[in-house]
Motif scaffolding. Structure first.
Motif, short mmCIF file in Angstrom:
data_model
loop_
_atom_site.label_atom_id
_atom_site.label_comp_id
_atom_site.label_asym_id
_atom_site.label_seq_id
_atom_site.Cartn_x
_atom_site.Cartn_y
_atom_site.Cartn_z
N GLU A 4 0.83 -1.21 0.00
CA GLU A 4 0.00 0.00 0.00
C GLU A 4 0.87 1.25 0.00
O GLU A 4 0.56 2.21 -0.71
CB GLU A 4 -0.95 -0.01 1.20
CG GLU A 4 -2.03 -1.07 1.07
CD GLU A 4 -2.86 -1.22 2.32
OE1 GLU A 4 -2.55 -0.59 3.36
OE2 GLU A 4 -3.83 -2.00 2.27
N ARG A 5 1.95 1.24 0.78
CA ARG A 5 2.86 2.40 0.79
C ARG A 5 3.50 2.58 -0.59
O ARG A 5 3.62 3.71 -1.08
CB ARG A 5 3.95 2.22 1.86
CG ARG A 5 3.47 2.47 3.26
CD ARG A 5 4.63 2.61 4.23
NE ARG A 5 5.53 1.47 4.23
CZ ARG A 5 5.45 0.43 5.06
NH1 ARG A 5 4.49 0.39 5.96
NH2 ARG A 5 6.31 -0.56 5.00
N LYS A 8 0.90 4.02 -2.95
CA LYS A 8 0.67 5.44 -2.68
C LYS A 8 1.81 6.29 -3.22
O LYS A 8 1.60 7.37 -3.75
CB LYS A 8 0.50 5.69 -1.18
CG LYS A 8 -0.87 5.32 -0.66
CD LYS A 8 -1.00 5.62 0.81
CE LYS A 8 -2.36 5.13 1.30
NZ LYS A 8 -2.54 5.32 2.72
N LYS A 9 3.03 5.79 -3.08
CA LYS A 9 4.20 6.51 -3.57
C LYS A 9 4.22 6.54 -5.09
O LYS A 9 4.54 7.57 -5.69
CB LYS A 9 5.47 5.84 -3.04
CG LYS A 9 6.74 6.55 -3.43
CD LYS A 9 7.96 5.88 -2.81
CE LYS A 9 9.23 6.58 -3.26
NZ LYS A 9 10.42 5.92 -2.74
N ASP A 10 3.87 5.40 -5.73
CA ASP A 10 3.88 5.32 -7.19
C ASP A 10 2.70 4.46 -7.66
O ASP A 10 2.81 3.23 -7.71
CB ASP A 10 5.19 4.71 -7.67
CG ASP A 10 5.26 4.56 -9.20
OD1 ASP A 10 4.36 5.08 -9.90
OD2 ASP A 10 6.20 3.92 -9.68
N PRO A 11 1.58 5.09 -8.00
CA PRO A 11 0.40 4.33 -8.45
C PRO A 11 0.65 3.51 -9.72
O PRO A 11 -0.13 2.63 -10.04
CB PRO A 11 -0.65 5.42 -8.72
CG PRO A 11 -0.18 6.62 -7.99
CD PRO A 11 1.32 6.52 -7.93
N GLY A 19 1.48 -7.59 -6.06
CA GLY A 19 1.77 -8.12 -4.73
C GLY A 19 0.61 -7.89 -3.77
O GLY A 19 0.22 -8.80 -3.02
N ALA A 20 0.06 -6.69 -3.79
CA ALA A 20 -1.08 -6.38 -2.93
C ALA A 20 -2.28 -7.26 -3.28
O ALA A 20 -2.97 -7.77 -2.38
CB ALA A 20 -1.44 -4.91 -3.05
N MET A 21 -2.53 -7.45 -4.57
CA MET A 21 -3.67 -8.28 -4.99
C MET A 21 -3.51 -9.72 -4.50
O MET A 21 -4.47 -10.33 -4.04
CB MET A 21 -3.82 -8.28 -6.51
CG MET A 21 -4.47 -7.02 -7.03
SD MET A 21 -4.73 -7.08 -8.79
CE MET A 21 -3.09 -6.72 -9.39
N GLU A 31 -13.28 -8.03 -2.23
CA GLU A 31 -13.72 -6.68 -2.63
C GLU A 31 -12.52 -5.77 -2.87
O GLU A 31 -12.42 -5.10 -3.89
CB GLU A 31 -14.64 -6.08 -1.57
CG GLU A 31 -15.20 -4.72 -1.93
CD GLU A 31 -16.16 -4.77 -3.11
OE1 GLU A 31 -16.06 -3.88 -3.98
OE2 GLU A 31 -16.99 -5.67 -3.16
N ARG A 32 -11.59 -5.76 -1.92
CA ARG A 32 -10.41 -4.91 -2.06
C ARG A 32 -9.52 -5.38 -3.22
O ARG A 32 -9.00 -4.56 -3.97
CB ARG A 32 -9.62 -4.88 -0.75
CG ARG A 32 -10.36 -4.09 0.33
CD ARG A 32 -9.64 -4.10 1.66
NE ARG A 32 -8.30 -3.54 1.57
CZ ARG A 32 -7.34 -3.79 2.45
NH1 ARG A 32 -7.56 -4.60 3.47
NH2 ARG A 32 -6.15 -3.24 2.30
#
Length: 152
Positions: A4-5, A8-11, A19-21, A31-32
């Protein structure tokens, strides 16, 4: 939080989005995961189209080339990333009953992806008022294709 960081830094950080997914999928946060992928999907598709155009030898002055086309080959890593995203997206959209989104992700999968016939079968059998015998027959064929793909 790390991914997430980074996002936020580079969309535009595709690796952070993927990785987040994967983390969200593992946690069952459909949902997320689906929302993140729906946000990142246009960038993944644009990147894929730009790379495909470059691979085909289109240059910036060609009418079908985008402004940011770089003449380079699509890497195996880029293909894998797109397929990972499509698979996570298909699973998340299925869990949420987002059939149009699931169709988009499944359509983007490579034809030799063993999951594609299975997801197509799920889509053929999705809840709707006008399911026909032809839909059921197609779903049966797709399930058979999936079985064969996993047993070869």
């Amino acid at each position: 939080p790390l991914y997430e960081r980074r996002i936020k830094k580079d969309p535009q950080d595709i690796d952070a989005c993927l990785g987040a997914m994967k983390c969200l999928e593992a946690l069952g946060e459909w949902e997320r995961a689906c929302s993140l992928l729906e946000t990142a999907w246009p960038r993944l598709q644009t990147h894929e189209q730009d790379v495909s155009a470059a691979r085909a030898g289109l240059h910036q002055n060609h009418p079908h080339a985008s402004a940011n086309t770089q003449p380079r080959n699509r890497s195996l890593r880029e293909t894998r990333n797109l397929m990972k995203a499509a698979n996570v997206g298909a699973r998340a959209a299925w869990a949420l009953g987002r059939w149009n989104a699931m169709s988009t992700f499944v359509a983007a999968m490579e034809d030799d992806d063993g999951s594609k016939p299975f997801y197509r079968a799920v889509l053929a059998l999705r809840p709707r008022d006008n399911t026909t015998l032809a839909d059921l027959s197609m779903a049966e064929r797709l399930v058979d294709d999936t079985r064969r793909a996993h047993h070869t």
